[in-house]
Design a protein around this motif. Structure first.
Motif, PDB file in Angstrom:
ATOM      1  N   UNK A  45       0.813  -1.212   0.000  1.00 16.73           N
ATOM      2  CA  UNK A  45       0.000   0.000   0.000  1.00 16.73           C
ATOM      3  C   UNK A  45       0.847   1.263   0.000  1.00 16.73           C
ATOM      4  N   UNK A  46       2.032   1.167   0.586  1.00 14.80           N
ATOM      5  CA  UNK A  46       2.880   2.354   0.678  1.00 14.80           C
ATOM      6  C   UNK A  46       3.662   2.604  -0.588  1.00 14.80           C
ATOM      7  N   UNK A  47       4.625   1.733  -0.887  1.00 11.16           N
ATOM      8  CA  UNK A  47       5.498   1.953  -2.036  1.00 11.16           C
ATOM      9  C   UNK A  47       4.721   1.909  -3.346  1.00 11.16           C
ATOM     10  N   UNK A  48       3.988   0.824  -3.571  1.00  8.46           N
ATOM     11  CA  UNK A  48       3.241   0.702  -4.827  1.00  8.46           C
ATOM     12  C   UNK A  48       2.056   1.661  -4.842  1.00  8.46           C
ATOM     13  N   UNK A  49       1.388   1.799  -3.705  1.00  8.14           N
ATOM     14  CA  UNK A  49       0.259   2.731  -3.650  1.00  8.14           C
ATOM     15  C   UNK A  49       0.691   4.163  -3.902  1.00  8.14           C
ATOM     16  N   UNK A  50       1.863   4.545  -3.354  1.00  4.81           N
ATOM     17  CA  UNK A  50       2.381   5.895  -3.595  1.00  4.81           C
ATOM     18  C   UNK A  50       2.718   6.098  -5.059  1.00  4.81           C
ATOM     19  N   UNK A 365      13.142   8.350   3.324  1.00  2.99           N
ATOM     20  CA  UNK A 365      12.617   9.703   3.456  1.00  2.99           C
ATOM     21  C   UNK A 365      13.092  10.652   2.348  1.00  2.99           C
ATOM     22  N   UNK A 366      14.253  10.370   1.741  1.00  2.00           N
ATOM     23  CA  UNK A 366      14.754  11.257   0.690  1.00  2.00           C
ATOM     24  C   UNK A 366      14.031  11.059  -0.635  1.00  2.00           C
ATOM     25  N   UNK A 367      13.363   9.932  -0.804  1.00  2.00           N
ATOM     26  CA  UNK A 367      12.704   9.652  -2.078  1.00  2.00           C
ATOM     27  C   UNK A 367      11.188   9.758  -2.004  1.00  2.00           C
ATOM     28  N   UNK A 368      10.638  10.115  -0.857  1.00  2.00           N
ATOM     29  CA  UNK A 368       9.192  10.276  -0.738  1.00  2.00           C
ATOM     30  C   UNK A 368       8.881  11.702  -0.329  1.00  2.00           C
ATOM     31  N   UNK A 369       7.767  12.199  -0.844  1.00  2.00           N
ATOM     32  CA  UNK A 369       7.363  13.574  -0.572  1.00  2.00           C
ATOM     33  C   UNK A 369       6.533  13.634   0.709  1.00  2.00           C
ATOM     34  N   UNK A 370       6.226  14.854   1.112  1.00  2.00           N
ATOM     35  CA  UNK A 370       5.406  15.061   2.299  1.00  2.00           C
ATOM     36  C   UNK A 370       4.025  14.431   2.090  1.00  2.00           C
ATOM     37  N   UNK A 371       3.556  13.697   3.069  1.00  2.00           N
ATOM     38  CA  UNK A 371       2.273  13.028   2.967  1.00  2.00           C
ATOM     39  C   UNK A 371       2.347  11.645   2.352  1.00  2.00           C
ATOM     40  N   UNK A 372       3.517  11.252   1.832  1.00  2.00           N
ATOM     41  CA  UNK A 372       3.688   9.925   1.256  1.00  2.00           C
ATOM     42  C   UNK A 372       4.410   9.015   2.248  1.00  2.00           C
TER      43      UNK A 372
END
Length: 416
Positions: A45-50, A365-372
């Protein structure tokens, strides 16, 4: 009734406290099975969902572009029918692309407003596209675009060196009666789109303005642009092209297949979408296989543990029966203990998942944006996992509880 249920759970808890090492091992076993499954589901849900959410937020991924349409024309009834389809997010008429090629020149009175952007040359050739409220590319700016307004892509605005509020002059030319007829008309820059919304040399305007430019190119009069020469242009009954965006990337292929079946050639970002959705399906399949194996092992382990408890506690249960606790209590007692262990194990698993998710998200954290998030599960997902764990624990407990009803009190007491 509530008093009897409360008494049942007090008795079950008292027994678990006496045998706390065994109860602790059972809680750890439940958490050990459930935590990896929660982490895998959180990654799905996190990586693929994002990734899917990012693609859905990118209008270009949901765009269905008509290619050469040949004899196809799209009337107002066709657009109304398409707009009513649940898989369509936005659709509107579009004119011929070649007719929408115009040159823009920055008004010198506006000055260079590029804000330090390079290539602020003050002139650019752009493709004029129609927009309307609800357009996923122009967003809320579409409502502010009037007959004299234009919304520029980031690249076009950088080339012109303008910002919202600037005035640009649009130039178009046609050949009529063997003579070239130029046309110039002012436009106000309503907004500049972020680079991720449109990466081309594009300008968005209302459909009447775009239609007026095409009428001028076709040799007709376009009074709204100051071109009065030529035959009057009547209202358009149909259009050669359209701008259409699917509601999600999952709807793109179905729409494209429907167009192809009707002989309308379209282009989509099918390859990029398919690779992401395939990855999502594969991860779901892997999660299902692991979950099935884990559930099977869990049920066997729980059944064996509960059956062992029954064998050890036959005398205690017989005494309960002798002191007035009926057969219903003998069934409910192991069920109550299984419910307590399952709920405590689920809480431990949720806490372990929260720690693992925080570690994974911190690593990415460096590859995901705020809220992701790279690993995430909502409260409904955690509650569903706890409910499933509870159900898988109660079923064998109920079966063992029914076996308790066959305990002969006299035989158990004589065997002491």
């Amino acid at each position: 009734m509530m008093a009897r249920v409360s008494q049942l759970f007090r008795l079950a808890l008292a027994d678990l406290r006496v045998e706390w090492p065994i109860a602790l091992c059972q809680v750890i076993a439940i958490a050990a099975v459930l935590t990896p499954l929660l982490v895998l589901a959180g990654l799905q849900q996190g990586a693929i969902g994002t990734l899917i959410d990012r693609l859905n937020r990118d209008p270009a991924m949901r765009l269905v572009v008509p290619e050469v349409t040949g004899g196809h024309r799209f009337d107002h009834a066709w657009f109304a029918a398409m707009a009513a389809r649940p898989e369509v997010d936005f659709v509107m008429p579009a004119t011929r692309q070649i007719a929408g090629q115009i040159d823009l020149l920055r008004d010198e009175a506006s000055g260079d407003q590029s804000g330090g952007q390079p290539n602020g040359r003050g002139e650019a050739r752009v493709t004029l596209l129609p927009t309307a409220p609800g357009d996923p590319v122009t967003g809320p700016h579409a409502a502010a675009a009037a007959m004299d307004g234009v919304i520029l892509s980031f690249r076009a605005a950088g080339r012109l060196g303008v910002m919202p509020g600037a005035v640009v002059t649009a130039y178009a030319e046609r050949t009529r009666g063997g003579k070239a007829e130029p046309l110039a008309f002012p436009l106000r820059v309503v907004a500049v789109l972020p680079a991720q919304r449109d990466g081309g040399m594009s300008a968005f305007a209302t459909l009447p303005l775009v239609q007026a430019v095409q009428d001028f190119r076709d040799g007709k009069a376009a009074p709204a642009l100051g071109a009065t020469a030529g035959d009057p242009a009547g209202p358009a009954a149909d259009y050669p092209l359209f701008r259409l965006y699917a509601r999600s990337i999952r709807d793109v292929q179905a729409l494209a297949a429907d167009f192809q079946a009707n002989g309308i050639a379209v282009a989509t970002r099918h390859a990029e979408i398919a690779s992401t959705l395939t990855l999502d399906r594969n991860l779901r399949a892997i999660l299902l296989i692991i979950a099935t194996l884990s559930v099977a092992g869990y049920v066997v382990a729980v059944t064996a543990s509960q059956w062992g408890n029954l064998r050890r506690k036959r005398r205690d249960l017989a005494i309960l029966n002798l002191t007035g606790y009926g057969s219903g209590w003998l069934v409910a007692f192991p069920v109550a203990q299984a419910a307590i262990l399952a709920l405590v194990g689920s809480l431990v698993a949720a806490a372990a998942f929260a720690g693992a998710a925080a570690t994974i998200n911190g690593h990415f954290q460096e590859s995901i944006a705020s809220g992701e998030a790279a690993c995430r599960l909502g409260a409904p997902d955690l509650l569903a996992a706890a409910a499933l764990t509870l159900a898988l624990s109660l079923l064998p407990a109920a079966a063992i509880g029914l076996a308790c009803r066959r305990i002969e009190t006299s035989e158990e007491l004589r065997s002491v």
